[in-house]
Design an enzyme around this catalytic site. Structure first.
Site, PDB file in Angstrom:
ATOM      1  N   GLU A  62       0.829  -1.209   0.000  1.00 35.19           N
ATOM      2  CA  GLU A  62       0.000   0.000   0.000  1.00 35.19           C
ATOM      3  C   GLU A  62       0.862   1.257   0.000  1.00 35.19           C
ATOM      4  O   GLU A  62       0.545   2.243  -0.682  1.00 35.19           O
ATOM      5  CB  GLU A  62      -0.948  -0.005   1.198  1.00 35.19           C
ATOM      6  N   GLU A  69       1.414   6.328  -7.028  1.00 37.15           N
ATOM      7  CA  GLU A  69       0.330   7.236  -7.420  1.00 37.15           C
ATOM      8  C   GLU A  69       0.792   8.686  -7.375  1.00 37.15           C
ATOM      9  O   GLU A  69       0.504   9.464  -8.290  1.00 37.15           O
ATOM     10  CB  GLU A  69      -0.880   7.047  -6.497  1.00 37.15           C
TER      11      GLU A  69
END
Length: 117
Positions: A62, A69
């Site tokens: 994550e 991102e």
């Protein structure tokens, strides 16, 4: 001193990602729930090892996903199909690790839950 600063930067990165990303909050909630379940059922030390490895893999995936991102948004602020593919692939890595962790958890906890029925 340099080592201490590098730990500070790493902790800052975890903090920032946790503040900005809902999914990391959800994963930390899952860590808390599974930890409480492990304590409640008194799981074996080797089972704790597997659970902790799963925690690490999912949270690491994550964090990498969040970093990817942010990097993609920096280098490609406008929508681009390749940028979307990169983000989707990174998110897919998180999903794979989360599914594997759920399977490990089910395999570990099913014997404890079934024993109480």
């Amino acid at each position: 001193m340099k080592l201490v600063k590098s730990f500070g930067y790493a902790l800052q990165g975890i903090y920032v990602a946790t503040c900005e990303q809902l999914n990391i909050k959800i994963h930390f909630l899952a860590v808390a729930v599974v930890t409480i379940a492990g304590l409640y059922f008194h799981i074996m030390p080797y089972e704790w090892c597997l659970i902790v490895i799963c925690f690490g893999i999912v949270l690491t995936a994550e964090l990498f996903n969040s970093a990817i991102e942010n990097l993609v948004d920096l280098v490609s602020p406008d929508h681009h199909h390749l940028a979307g593919k990169v983000k989707d692939i990174a998110a897919g890595a998180v999903l794979v690790s989360a599914i594997a962790s759920v399977i490990v958890s089910v395999l570990i906890f099913s014997k404890y839950i079934c024993a109480y029925e």
